[in-house]
Write a protein that holds these residues in place. Structure first.
Motif, PDB file in Angstrom:
ATOM      1  N   ASP A  83      29.997  22.733  62.310  1.00 10.27           N
ATOM      2  CA  ASP A  83      31.121  22.011  62.896  1.00 10.27           C
ATOM      3  C   ASP A  83      31.765  21.047  61.908  1.00 10.27           C
ATOM      4  OD1 ASP A  83      31.686  20.190  66.005  1.00 10.27           O
ATOM      5  OD2 ASP A  83      32.933  21.607  64.920  1.00 10.27           O
ATOM      6  N   GLY A  84      31.423  21.204  60.613  1.00 11.31           N
ATOM      7  CA  GLY A  84      32.070  20.412  59.596  1.00 11.31           C
ATOM      8  C   GLY A  84      31.729  18.943  59.609  1.00 11.31           C
ATOM      9  N   GLN A  85      30.749  18.544  60.355  1.00 13.14           N
ATOM     10  CA  GLN A  85      30.496  17.119  60.504  1.00 13.14           C
ATOM     11  C   GLN A  85      29.227  16.657  59.819  1.00 13.14           C
ATOM     12  OE1 GLN A  85      32.827  15.138  62.117  1.00 13.14           O
ATOM     13  NE2 GLN A  85      33.915  17.072  61.939  1.00 13.14           N
ATOM     14  N   GLY A  86      28.419  17.581  59.321  1.00 14.77           N
ATOM     15  CA  GLY A  86      27.107  17.170  58.843  1.00 14.77           C
ATOM     16  C   GLY A  86      26.258  16.774  60.028  1.00 14.77           C
ATOM     17  N   LEU A  87      24.995  16.522  59.802  1.00 10.26           N
ATOM     18  CA  LEU A  87      24.113  16.170  60.912  1.00 10.26           C
ATOM     19  C   LEU A  87      23.942  14.664  60.979  1.00 10.26           C
ATOM     20  CD1 LEU A  87      21.588  19.070  60.584  1.00 10.26           C
ATOM     21  CD2 LEU A  87      23.476  18.820  62.171  1.00 10.26           C
ATOM     22  N   ARG A  88      24.979  14.006  61.431  1.00 17.05           N
ATOM     23  CA  ARG A  88      24.947  12.553  61.536  1.00 17.05           C
ATOM     24  C   ARG A  88      24.368  12.149  62.883  1.00 17.05           C
ATOM     25  NH1 ARG A  88      31.332  12.012  60.128  1.00 17.05           N
ATOM     26  NH2 ARG A  88      31.317  13.194  58.198  1.00 17.05           N
ATOM     27  N   MET A  89      23.680  11.043  62.898  1.00 17.48           N
ATOM     28  CA  MET A  89      23.105  10.575  64.154  1.00 17.48           C
ATOM     29  C   MET A  89      24.215  10.217  65.146  1.00 17.48           C
ATOM     30  SD  MET A  89      19.941  10.924  63.916  1.00 17.48           S
ATOM     31  CE  MET A  89      19.363  10.004  65.339  1.00 17.48           C
ATOM     32  N   ALA A  90      25.422   9.923  64.645  1.00 19.82           N
ATOM     33  CA  ALA A  90      26.516   9.579  65.546  1.00 19.82           C
ATOM     34  C   ALA A  90      26.925  10.764  66.407  1.00 19.82           C
ATOM     35  CB  ALA A  90      27.732   9.080  64.749  1.00 19.82           C
ATOM     36  N   ARG A  91      26.677  11.972  65.925  1.00 19.13           N
ATOM     37  CA  ARG A  91      26.976  13.166  66.711  1.00 19.13           C
ATOM     38  C   ARG A  91      25.710  13.984  66.784  1.00 19.13           C
ATOM     39  NH1 ARG A  91      30.218  16.909  65.453  1.00 19.13           N
ATOM     40  NH2 ARG A  91      30.880  17.240  67.598  1.00 19.13           N
ATOM     41  N   ASP A 103      14.994  17.559  77.390  1.00 22.15           N
ATOM     42  CA  ASP A 103      13.721  17.366  78.072  1.00 22.15           C
ATOM     43  C   ASP A 103      13.020  18.709  78.283  1.00 22.15           C
ATOM     44  OD1 ASP A 103      14.695  18.614  80.405  1.00 22.15           O
ATOM     45  OD2 ASP A 103      15.220  16.722  81.365  1.00 22.15           O
ATOM     46  N   GLU A 104      11.824  18.660  78.873  1.00 21.16           N
ATOM     47  CA  GLU A 104      11.010  19.870  78.994  1.00 21.16           C
ATOM     48  C   GLU A 104      11.638  20.905  79.916  1.00 21.16           C
ATOM     49  OE1 GLU A 104       8.017  18.159  82.487  1.00 21.16           O
ATOM     50  OE2 GLU A 104       7.284  18.441  80.441  1.00 21.16           O
ATOM     51  N   ASP A 105      12.571  20.474  80.770  1.00 19.40           N
ATOM     52  CA  ASP A 105      13.263  21.413  81.652  1.00 19.40           C
ATOM     53  C   ASP A 105      14.549  21.953  81.045  1.00 19.40           C
ATOM     54  OD1 ASP A 105      11.363  21.149  83.723  1.00 19.40           O
ATOM     55  OD2 ASP A 105      12.303  19.270  84.360  1.00 19.40           O
ATOM     56  N   GLY A 106      14.839  21.518  79.815  1.00 18.26           N
ATOM     57  CA  GLY A 106      16.054  21.990  79.161  1.00 18.26           C
ATOM     58  C   GLY A 106      17.288  21.181  79.475  1.00 18.26           C
ATOM     59  N   ASN A 107      17.119  20.011  80.107  1.00 13.64           N
ATOM     60  CA  ASN A 107      18.256  19.152  80.421  1.00 13.64           C
ATOM     61  C   ASN A 107      18.603  18.273  79.230  1.00 13.64           C
ATOM     62  OD1 ASN A 107      18.412  20.054  83.170  1.00 13.64           O
ATOM     63  ND2 ASN A 107      16.618  18.779  83.596  1.00 13.64           N
ATOM     64  N   ILE A 108      19.884  17.959  79.107  1.00 11.83           N
ATOM     65  CA  ILE A 108      20.368  17.168  77.981  1.00 11.83           C
ATOM     66  C   ILE A 108      21.000  15.893  78.524  1.00 11.83           C
ATOM     67  CG2 ILE A 108      21.957  17.151  76.008  1.00 11.83           C
ATOM     68  CD1 ILE A 108      21.737  20.255  76.088  1.00 11.83           C
ATOM     69  N   PRO A 109      20.638  14.714  77.995  1.00 10.78           N
ATOM     70  CA  PRO A 109      21.186  13.450  78.486  1.00 10.78           C
ATOM     71  C   PRO A 109      22.711  13.461  78.499  1.00 10.78           C
ATOM     72  CG  PRO A 109      19.417  13.033  76.950  1.00 10.78           C
ATOM     73  CD  PRO A 109      19.690  14.504  76.896  1.00 10.78           C
ATOM     74  N   GLU A 110      23.263  12.774  79.504  1.00 13.13           N
ATOM     75  CA  GLU A 110      24.707  12.655  79.665  1.00 13.13           C
ATOM     76  C   GLU A 110      25.356  14.006  79.898  1.00 13.13           C
ATOM     77  OE1 GLU A 110      26.431  10.500  76.465  1.00 13.13           O
ATOM     78  OE2 GLU A 110      25.132   8.771  76.721  1.00 13.13           O
ATOM     79  N   LYS A 133      16.318  18.419  69.235  1.00 11.05           N
ATOM     80  CA  LYS A 133      15.277  18.718  70.217  1.00 11.05           C
ATOM     81  C   LYS A 133      14.836  17.476  70.978  1.00 11.05           C
ATOM     82  CE  LYS A 133      13.211  22.895  68.225  1.00 11.05           C
ATOM     83  NZ  LYS A 133      11.995  23.499  67.641  1.00 11.05           N
ATOM     84  N   GLU A 134      14.880  16.329  70.316  1.00 15.13           N
ATOM     85  CA  GLU A 134      14.429  15.105  70.978  1.00 15.13           C
ATOM     86  C   GLU A 134      15.368  14.702  72.109  1.00 15.13           C
ATOM     87  OE1 GLU A 134      15.912  11.442  68.328  1.00 15.13           O
ATOM     88  OE2 GLU A 134      14.878  12.995  67.160  1.00 15.13           O
ATOM     89  N   ASP A 135      16.575  15.290  72.145  1.00 12.27           N
ATOM     90  CA  ASP A 135      17.534  14.992  73.206  1.00 12.27           C
ATOM     91  C   ASP A 135      17.376  15.909  74.420  1.00 12.27           C
ATOM     92  OD1 ASP A 135      18.668  12.969  71.746  1.00 12.27           O
ATOM     93  OD2 ASP A 135      20.346  14.166  71.006  1.00 12.27           O
ATOM     94  N   LYS A 150      14.226  21.032  63.866  1.00 13.67           N
ATOM     95  CA  LYS A 150      14.562  19.816  64.604  1.00 13.67           C
ATOM     96  C   LYS A 150      15.636  20.053  65.665  1.00 13.67           C
ATOM     97  CE  LYS A 150      13.497  16.682  60.760  1.00 13.67           C
ATOM     98  NZ  LYS A 150      14.048  15.622  59.873  1.00 13.67           N
ATOM     99  N   TYR A 151      16.192  21.256  65.680  1.00 12.00           N
ATOM    100  CA  TYR A 151      17.340  21.527  66.540  1.00 12.00           C
ATOM    101  C   TYR A 151      17.083  22.715  67.450  1.00 12.00           C
ATOM    102  CZ  TYR A 151      19.599  18.227  63.504  1.00 12.00           C
ATOM    103  OH  TYR A 151      19.896  17.086  62.814  1.00 12.00           O
ATOM    104  N   ILE A 152      17.831  22.754  68.548  1.00 16.28           N
ATOM    105  CA  ILE A 152      17.708  23.846  69.500  1.00 16.28           C
ATOM    106  C   ILE A 152      19.108  24.301  69.892  1.00 16.28           C
ATOM    107  CG2 ILE A 152      17.600  22.367  71.559  1.00 16.28           C
ATOM    108  CD1 ILE A 152      15.451  24.342  72.626  1.00 16.28           C
TER     109      ILE A 152
END
Length: 320
Positions: free
Chosen positions: A252-260, A292-299, A288-290, A4-6
């Motif tokens: 990063d000690g935070q777990g995989l929370r949707m908040a981060r 896009d196909e060009d490798g850009n990340i929102p914000e 991965k859902e964050d 689920k991650y990249i």
């Protein structure tokens, strides 16, 4: 869960992400990072890489070259390091004025990991056992505090770098880019009492007296390579002798929370006396859902144009 991650790797002359650029993982051309305190040429290699930027090589010929093939090394942070004299020429070290005037004392140059927020509430069962194995089996010079508000784990560069060359090393595309073999200026090493063998040098450097005799001179280039088979970035797992830990849930000690939606492991080259940072390399996982196909990340924008005093670029120019 790992699918689920990249992974994305960035680097810069300090902690500020605005000064970082994306690292072309497994490509031989080094990233050139120029800051006020040091000039850096950097290669990062990751075995079985599936991260950003899109289309990155999944491996590097580095991993097929000895000793890395036999070691089954999983990643490498390899760089040329040319420290610069501070603009403020006043001494700010541990009382070794000669080291302060001429360069960075071997006591002070550190390499390791640190974090911006506490991780004590997210440390996994067996963490103490894992740290014991790391200190006994991998690097007895490591020191840190995982329970601090800003946790850290640093080791002296002299005992942490797997390979150290007095000089720029070589550039060999057939070996993956910057290539470092233990050695370099034998007269300088001999004068400091530094052994010519890598393992002997790492053991020698556990002594404070030995580190005091060593100075990373301003304006002189050193080539180093940090590698091991223990951290598997393709499966986000720590594999120590007799110990296996899936690190993704603790990243990063935070777990995989949707908040981060991103989590970072940061490697830092720093000065323990002054707190100055020369290089920060960030291994960050994103959903991965964050992406896009060009490798850009929102914000997130393309690597920004850095301030005038922090030139950051990708180049293979002037590589030996």
């Amino acid at each position: 869960m790992a699918d689920k991650y990249i992974l994305r790797i960035t680097a810069g002359p300090g902690y500020d992400p605005a000064d970082h650029v994306e690292v072309p993982v497994n490509k031989p051309e080094p990233v050139v990072i120029t800051g006020d305190l040091a000039d850096i040429e950097l290669n990062v290699r990751v075995q079985d890489y599936k991260g950003l930027p899109r289309g990155s090589p999944t491996t590097s010929p580095y991993f097929d070259t000895e000793p890395h093939a036999t070691n089954q090394d999983q990643y490498s942070i390899c760089f040329r390091f040319t420290p610069k004299a501070p603009k403020d020429s006043g001494s700010s070290g541990h009382g070794d004025d000669k080291a302060d005037d001429d360069g960075i004392s071997g006591l002070d140059l550190q390499f390791g990991n640190d974090f911006d927020r506490p991780i004590r509430d997210r440390l996994p069962p067996g963490f103490g056992t894992a740290m014991g194995i790391v200190r006994w089996w991998i690097d007895p010079g490591l020191d840190g505090d995982a329970y601090a508000d800003k946790p850290y784990l640093y080791g002296p560069g002299l005992s942490s770098f797997n390979a150290l060359s007095i000089g720029p090393g070589t550039f060999d595309e057939s070996k993956g880019g910057i290539w470092v073999e233990e050695g370099g200026d034998g007269d300088v090493r001999e004068k400091a009492g530094m052994p010519s063998d890598a393992k002997a040098r790492m053991k020698w450097a556990l002594s404070d007296d030995a580190k005091k005799r060593w100075v990373y001179e301003y304006g002189k280039t050193y080539a180093v390579d940090f590698f091991n088979p223990y951290l598997d970035f393709s499966n986000f797992a720590l594999r120590l002798p007799g110990f296996h830990l899936p690190v993704l849930k603790y990243w990063d000690g935070q777990g995989l929370r949707m908040a981060r939606r991103s989590h970072t492991l940061r490697y830092v080259l720093r000065n323990r006396a002054t707190g100055d940072v020369y290089l920060a390399v960030c291994f960050t996982i994103h959903l991965k859902e964050d992406v896009d196909e060009d490798g850009n990340i929102p914000e997130e924008t393309a690597p920004p144009v850095p301030a005038d005093d922090h030139e950051v670029k990708t180049s293979a120019d002037d590589v030996d």
